[in-house]
Design an enzyme around this catalytic site. Structure first.
Site, PDB file in Angstrom:
ATOM      1  N   MET A   1      38.992 -15.799   2.236  1.00 51.88           N
ATOM      2  CA  MET A   1      38.077 -16.461   3.164  1.00 51.88           C
ATOM      3  C   MET A   1      38.693 -16.610   4.552  1.00 51.88           C
ATOM      4  O   MET A   1      39.776 -17.168   4.711  1.00 51.88           O
ATOM      5  CB  MET A   1      37.681 -17.833   2.608  1.00 51.88           C
ATOM      6  N   ALA A   2      37.963 -16.112   5.562  1.00 47.57           N
ATOM      7  CA  ALA A   2      38.433 -16.176   6.951  1.00 47.57           C
ATOM      8  C   ALA A   2      38.560 -17.623   7.398  1.00 47.57           C
ATOM      9  O   ALA A   2      37.699 -18.454   7.127  1.00 47.57           O
ATOM     10  CB  ALA A   2      37.472 -15.425   7.856  1.00 47.57           C
TER      11      ALA A   2
ATOM     12  N   CYS B   1      32.098  -7.948   4.662  1.00 45.10           N
ATOM     13  CA  CYS B   1      31.881  -8.929   5.726  1.00 45.10           C
ATOM     14  C   CYS B   1      30.555  -8.649   6.430  1.00 45.10           C
ATOM     15  O   CYS B   1      30.331  -7.547   6.938  1.00 45.10           O
ATOM     16  CB  CYS B   1      33.029  -8.890   6.732  1.00 45.10           C
TER      17      CYS B   1
ATOM     18  N   ASN C   1      32.190 -11.928  -8.138  1.00 49.69           N
ATOM     19  CA  ASN C   1      32.234 -12.953  -7.098  1.00 49.69           C
ATOM     20  C   ASN C   1      30.807 -13.390  -6.763  1.00 49.69           C
ATOM     21  O   ASN C   1      29.907 -12.570  -6.700  1.00 49.69           O
ATOM     22  CB  ASN C   1      32.937 -12.366  -5.861  1.00 49.69           C
ATOM     23  N   GLY C   2      30.635 -14.702  -6.562  1.00 46.45           N
ATOM     24  CA  GLY C   2      29.328 -15.210  -6.159  1.00 46.45           C
ATOM     25  C   GLY C   2      28.785 -16.251  -7.104  1.00 46.45           C
ATOM     26  O   GLY C   2      28.628 -15.993  -8.301  1.00 46.45           O
ATOM     27  N   ASP C   3      28.522 -17.459  -6.578  1.00 46.32           N
ATOM     28  CA  ASP C   3      27.928 -18.559  -7.345  1.00 46.32           C
ATOM     29  C   ASP C   3      28.813 -19.048  -8.484  1.00 46.32           C
ATOM     30  O   ASP C   3      28.310 -19.453  -9.543  1.00 46.32           O
ATOM     31  CB  ASP C   3      26.539 -18.169  -7.888  1.00 46.32           C
TER      32      ASP C   3
ATOM     33  N   ARG D   1      33.903 -20.229  -2.032  1.00 46.65           N
ATOM     34  CA  ARG D   1      33.447 -21.524  -1.516  1.00 46.65           C
ATOM     35  C   ARG D   1      33.658 -22.656  -2.514  1.00 46.65           C
ATOM     36  O   ARG D   1      33.830 -23.809  -2.118  1.00 46.65           O
ATOM     37  CB  ARG D   1      31.969 -21.422  -1.124  1.00 46.65           C
TER      38      ARG D   1
END
Length: 345
Positions: free
Chosen positions: A18-19, A102, A202-204, A227
């Site tokens: 994560m940036a 991205c 990846n995701g949720d 996140r």
């Protein structure tokens, strides 16, 4: 266990790149909480070749973070290859990851990031050129597609495999979705069934139970958490524990959260200096405070603070004001380290 090239992880949990988040200060905490693989925030190929001080600092890897994946991005084959050579020969990263997910315009306009999702042939050409030029394993992080009309996840993953890529991470959203809506785990499953290299989903994934469901529903080799770990590195540890034992550990107490937030800040100060680190910690602290009673008023206060000591005082007073709520749950989870143990160049 998850294995990428000749690099073997101790579990299937991966911290996403994560940036603005995944610098050594946070990555080391994630590693101390047991994360199998941590990924550094993406770095531009052109910035690496220009060799400016800030970029070179972004390539720094603390030995205790390993195994670590360092992510690069770019749209020009020659500069991407040359940047990959720098990562290969001049850093102690274990894996070179290429970003093709991205979604931000300033990246896609350079024919980089998610722009690649529209062209499996370009993916093959770019990845194979990097693979041929380096010794470290090369992986790719991608989204399922550019938009709902252009979902080439299977073709793109196969291109990565044909090019010699050692693994592919798949975020179950299109570029158009950004971070809205739901991640499509069915397409992640289709990718897993279409290639023989490791696939990381990846995701949720916001709870340990989500990670278990992703593994069960898609068959992926690893679970990437992004996140869900913001201000919450305990999510990483709790997921590892749950996947290993089936037991769900309690959430950390407010006191534990603030102790680790301060550790995070102190390491960031060592890395970037007090003025920059304290400003940067404001967003992290708002994540650490999320869900704690009365956090809104504290968030307003810390957004004005510029010094480490004032920040610590505010957080300490806040924890004290919570009384019994601040104390640790039965199963305490905290890295037994101090900021002094983190040494950065």
């Amino acid at each position: 266990m998850l294995k990428i090239g000749n690099i073997e992880m101790k579990n299937k949990v991966v911290l996403a790149p994560m940036a603005g988040v995944c610098n050594p200060a946070f990555r080391l905490i994630a590693k101390e909480f047991g994360t199998g693989l941590v990924c550094a925030e993406m770095v531009s190929d052109k910035a690496i070749l220009h060799g400016n001080k800030r970029t070179m600092e972004m390539l720094y890897v603390d030995e205790r973070e390993k195994p670590l994946s360092l992510q690069i991005f770019g749209g020009d084959r020659e500069s991407l290859v040359e940047a990959a050579k720098v990562v290969d020969k001049q850093t102690n990263a274990d894996i070179i990851d290429i970003n093709m997910g991205c979604p931000v315009p300033k990246v896609t306009k350079c024919d980089a990031g998610a722009r690649w999702l529209l062209d499996p042939n370009k993916i093959y050409e770019m990845v194979s050129a990097v693979v041929d030029a380096v010794e470290k394993p090369v992986t790719v992080k991608m989204r399922i597609g550019w938009d709902s009309e252009h979902v080439y996840a299977i073709e793109n993953a196969r291109a990565v495999e044909r090019a010699g890529g050692s693994a592919v991470s798949v975020h179950g959203r299109t570029r158009e979705q950004l971070y809205t809506g739901h991640a499509n785990w069915d397409i992640i499953k289709d990718v897993k069934q279409s290639v023989s290299i490791p696939v990381i989903g990846n995701g949720d994934v916001f709870t340990p139970e989500d990670a278990r469901r992703m593994l069960d529903q898609t068959g992926v080799d690893g679970v990437m958490i992004g996140r869900g770990a913001l201000g919450n590195p305990w999510m990483l540890y709790r997921t590892i524990h749950y996947l290993t034992t089936g037991d769900l550990l309690p959430d950390p107490s407010p006191r534990e959260k603030m102790d680790v937030a301060i550790l995070h800040m102190d390491r960031l100060i060592k890395l970037k200096g007090e003025a920059t680190a304290v400003r940067e910690m404001r967003k992290h602290l708002s994540w650490y405070l999320k869900g704690i009673p009365g956090a809104a008023r504290v968030k307003d206060t810390i957004m004005e603070e510029t010094t480490r000591d004032n920040m610590v005082q505010i957080l300490g007073q806040y924890v004290e004001s919570l009384g019994d709520l601040s104390e640790a749950p039965t199963a305490s989870i905290s890295p037994a380290v101090s900021p002094e143990q983190a040494v950065y160049h």
